[in-house]
Design a protein around this motif. Structure first.
Motif, PDB file in Angstrom:
ATOM      1  N   THR A 275       5.665   5.937  10.072  1.00 33.65           N
ATOM      2  CA  THR A 275       6.838   5.159   9.709  1.00 33.65           C
ATOM      3  C   THR A 275       8.110   5.909  10.078  1.00 33.65           C
ATOM      4  N   ILE A 283       3.184   0.280  11.313  1.00 32.05           N
ATOM      5  CA  ILE A 283       3.722  -0.018   9.975  1.00 32.05           C
ATOM      6  C   ILE A 283       3.182  -1.352   9.474  1.00 32.05           C
ATOM      7  N   ILE A 286      -0.527  -1.185   8.585  1.00 31.25           N
ATOM      8  CA  ILE A 286      -0.850  -0.504   7.327  1.00 31.25           C
ATOM      9  C   ILE A 286      -0.448  -1.346   6.120  1.00 31.25           C
ATOM     10  N   THR A 287       0.743  -1.963   6.189  1.00 32.07           N
ATOM     11  CA  THR A 287       1.140  -2.802   5.051  1.00 32.07           C
ATOM     12  C   THR A 287       0.162  -3.966   4.886  1.00 32.07           C
TER      13      THR A 287
ATOM     14  N   MET B 142       1.517  -5.482  -3.242  1.00 34.85           N
ATOM     15  CA  MET B 142       1.895  -4.437  -2.291  1.00 34.85           C
ATOM     16  C   MET B 142       1.881  -3.091  -3.005  1.00 34.85           C
ATOM     17  N   LEU B 146       4.077   2.367  -0.531  1.00 36.32           N
ATOM     18  CA  LEU B 146       4.104   1.857   0.839  1.00 36.32           C
ATOM     19  C   LEU B 146       5.360   1.022   1.038  1.00 36.32           C
ATOM     20  N   ILE B 149       8.431   3.203   1.231  1.00 37.51           N
ATOM     21  CA  ILE B 149       8.554   3.911   2.507  1.00 37.51           C
ATOM     22  C   ILE B 149       9.063   2.960   3.572  1.00 37.51           C
ATOM     23  N   VAL B 150       8.473   1.769   3.618  1.00 37.87           N
ATOM     24  CA  VAL B 150       8.876   0.802   4.645  1.00 37.87           C
ATOM     25  C   VAL B 150      10.337   0.408   4.456  1.00 37.87           C
ATOM     26  N   LEU B 153      12.701   3.369   5.413  1.00 37.33           N
ATOM     27  CA  LEU B 153      12.785   3.743   6.815  1.00 37.33           C
ATOM     28  C   LEU B 153      13.346   2.637   7.685  1.00 37.33           C
TER      29      LEU B 153
END
Lengths: 321, 323
Positions: A275, A283, A286-287, B142, B146, B149-150, B153
């Protein structure tokens, strides 16, 4: 039953698509240019020129409009292809294939160990309601689980290696689930989530203890062990299964941190590594896997539930939670 | 006439008496729970440090002492110094500020969002309810880290670019402080993770309390909705909500540090315990005290929150008592 499962699975499709779209859009419009970032990181900001970047972008098909790229990605996704990593140029399927088994092993082993340790401990605590056995089991479980894994892991390392000198070096890396290196990560994972199960089992036992059928069984002279196994276990286990399901998100979160602490090459490490480079196929993949896993496991829990509790079977269709 | 005169006062008296008893009972039960009482002390201390920390620290959190880099704990530097010669003890005290501020603000944001969404779903029902339930299910499926982080970023670059643009347009120094971007992202991520829990709790409370017989009776007697809300719904929903908020506060602090640990939290120079732990992890074998200080602090606070939450749960939700 089959219809129910089918309906649940159909319900995933819009959810996963929306998730893919939003993450892809966030990465596409937000994160900046992966090619530029790649150059910035690898060669310093002097060497890249716009033409070279454009050439690479064209070659990778990154110059096309958002909807075209996302459409293509979705089309491949439907066929089971998660695309190519922008940075490493490797197939995302391969990358996931290499890392996912490690994470799955850790997750599965955690759930099994938590159930095997937590349920008996919870029953013991419940049967010894409010005496020192109960207090010490519940107190220590709350104590260890209360501390976040990124604190327990490092502190254990300091304590075991520097304090007691039991271990010579840091357990760093991964050599399979049954190697010595897996002990510490597994310990952190299991004790991070065991308190929930102990508490749930304990309160279940407390509830069942006062039921008439337990009293009847005892009055009949059924041995205590059989009372526990035959009469108490089943009603106690039903909510425990639900809680095990709710733990899964926590386990995924825990795995990300534990993999970072102990340098385990799993999905969590992959997430963190890629990421930062804004590698959006990785990304999104993985999500999607994370969300898919949680939804699939929730469904599994919901299917197991009526097997344990026939009353739930009737109420199952159309009831949420 | 006489009955009309008596009825309101009588009614009022009963309401007052029962309300004070409810909270008195809860406080008494909480005080009887030893672990909860022990847990309150570090939490009060944490808030105290967060407010007055800067006046208590022997050094500034940025002050560097190059003659004493990576010094071991001594009378001068109680918990040693880090690789830049900064006093670890002072940084831990300042870190309390980060933890408390992030915890309070993000809990407040998610509580407000949760309250609005939850009561909309509970009251309006139908399509709105389905939509809210679907949204919360989506968000909750979710993995939180994760998601964080998404979010961090992907949104950091455009937000920073926007700030820079605003700075160039307005020449307002405020837009040059990128710290705000971090804070907004961390608050946003935390609120996004936490609002579904509150929304579902409030929705469930509204649905269950609204169908209780005493509410039905009050409605049948012609009590106005506002009065029903303040007399029956809110006091009954308060207990679970207080428990949830206490757990949420602790949870937000843990998550904030987890973000920092993974490198997506509040960036330096504001010290954060999670960041200090992940920095300390790099040289834990030679300088374990860099790690130990913030780790022990974090452990004490989280365990305190767990114990207090447990005590609050027992005190405010007596119906959940088993046996």
């Amino acid at each position: 039953m089959g219809q129910y499962i089918l309906r649940r699975i159909l319900y995933w499709i819009p959810a996963l698509l929306l998730l893919a779209l939003s993450v892809y859009a966030m990465a596409f419009f937000g994160a900046g240019d992966p090619i530029k970032l790649m150059f910035l990181r690898e060669e310093g900001d002097v060497t890249y020129d716009a033409q070279r970047l454009d050439a690479i972008r064209r070659e990778k098909g990154l110059d096309r409009p958002f909807l075209v790229q996302f459409g293509e990605y979705t089309w491949h996704l439907v066929q089971g292809d998660l695309g190519m990593s922008v940075i490493s140029g490797r197939s995302v399927n391969d990358m996931i294939g290499a890392t996912a088994p490690v994470s799955f092993q850790i997750g599965l082993a955690t759930v099994i160990l938590v159930a095997l340790l937590g349920i008996p401990l919870g029953i013991i605590a419940g049967l010894n309601h409010n005496n020192w056995v109960d207090n010490s089991i519940l107190g220590s479980a709350l104590f260890i689980s209360g501390i976040p894994s990124y604190v327990v892991g490092p502190m254990l390392m300091v304590f075991l290696v520097l304090g007691l000198g039991i271990m010579k070096t840091t357990p760093y890396g991964w050599e399979g689930l049954f190697s010595k290196k897996a002990i510490l990560p597994m310990f952190v994972m299991v004790f991070g989530s065991i308190a929930i199960i102990i508490r749930q089992t304990r309160s279940g036992v407390l509830e069942v203890l006062s039921e008439d059928y337990v009293r009847t069984a005892r009055a009949k002279g059924v041995p205590e062990f059989m009372v526990i196994v035959r009469h108490m276990l089943r009603p106690v286990l039903t909510p425990v299964v639900t809680v095990l399901g709710q733990m899964l998100i926590g386990i995924v979160n825990g795995a990300i941190i534990v993999e970072k602490i102990f340098g385990i090459p799993g999905l969590g490490r992959l997430t963190i590594d890629f990421t930062y480079g804004v590698d959006y196929p990785v990304i999104v993949a993985i999500t999607l896997i994370g969300a898919f896993l949680v939804m699939a496991l929730n469904l599994l829990v919901d299917i197991t539930y009526p097997l344990l509790d026939p009353r739930a079977a009737q109420a199952m269709t159309g009831v949420e939670e | 006439m006489t009955t009309q005169e008596i009825a309101p006062t009588d009614d009022f008296g009963i309401a007052e008496a029962s309300r004070t008893n409810l909270w008195k009972d809860a406080v008494a039960r909480l005080a009887a729970n030893k672990l909860a009482v022990i847990g309150i002390i570090p939490i009060i201390l944490l808030f105290f440090i967060a407010i007055f920390g800067p006046y208590l620290t022997p050094y500034d959190f940025l002050a560097q002492d190059f003659t004493a880099r990576l010094a071991a704990p001594s009378s001068e530097h109680w918990l040693g110094t880090d690789e830049l010669g900064r006093d670890v003890f002072s940084r831990i005290l300042y870190g309390a500020r980060t933890a408390v501020a992030v915890g309070l603000v993000s809990t407040a944001i998610s509580l407000i969002v949760g309250l609005i969404m939850g009561s909309l779903a509970g009251y309006l029902g139908g399509r709105v309810d389905m939509l809210v339930v679907w949204l919360t299910d989506m968000t909750r499926s979710m993995p939180a880290l994760l998601l964080a982080i998404v979010i961090n970023l992907t949104l950091k670059v455009p937000l920073e670019a926007w700030m820079e643009q605003m700075y160039l347009a307005t020449k307002n120094g405020f837009f040059r402080q990128t710290m705000w971007v971090d804070l907004v992202l961390v608050f946003g991520a935390l609120a996004l993770i936490q609002w579904p829990g509150y929304a579902r709790l409030i929705r469930g409370q509204i649905l269950s309390i609204r169908s209780r017989n005493y509410v039905l009776a009050a409605r049948a007697l012609g009590m106005p909705t506002g009065r029903i809300l303040t007399r029956y719904v809110i006091p009954n929903a308060m207990g679970p909500l207080i428990v949830a908020v206490s757990a949420g506060l602790g949870g937000a602090m843990v998550l904030e540090s987890a973000f920092s640990f993974l490198g997506v939290g509040v960036q330096l120079p504001i010290p954060s315990w999670g960041k200090m732990i992940s920095d300390g992890l790099r040289m834990w074998q030679t300088h374990p005290y860099l790690l130990a200080g913030p780790a022990v602090m974090m452990a004490i606070i989280t365990v305190s929150f767990a114990w207090l939450g447990d005590g609050l749960n027992d005190a405010l939700n007596p119906r959940q008592w088993g046996g």
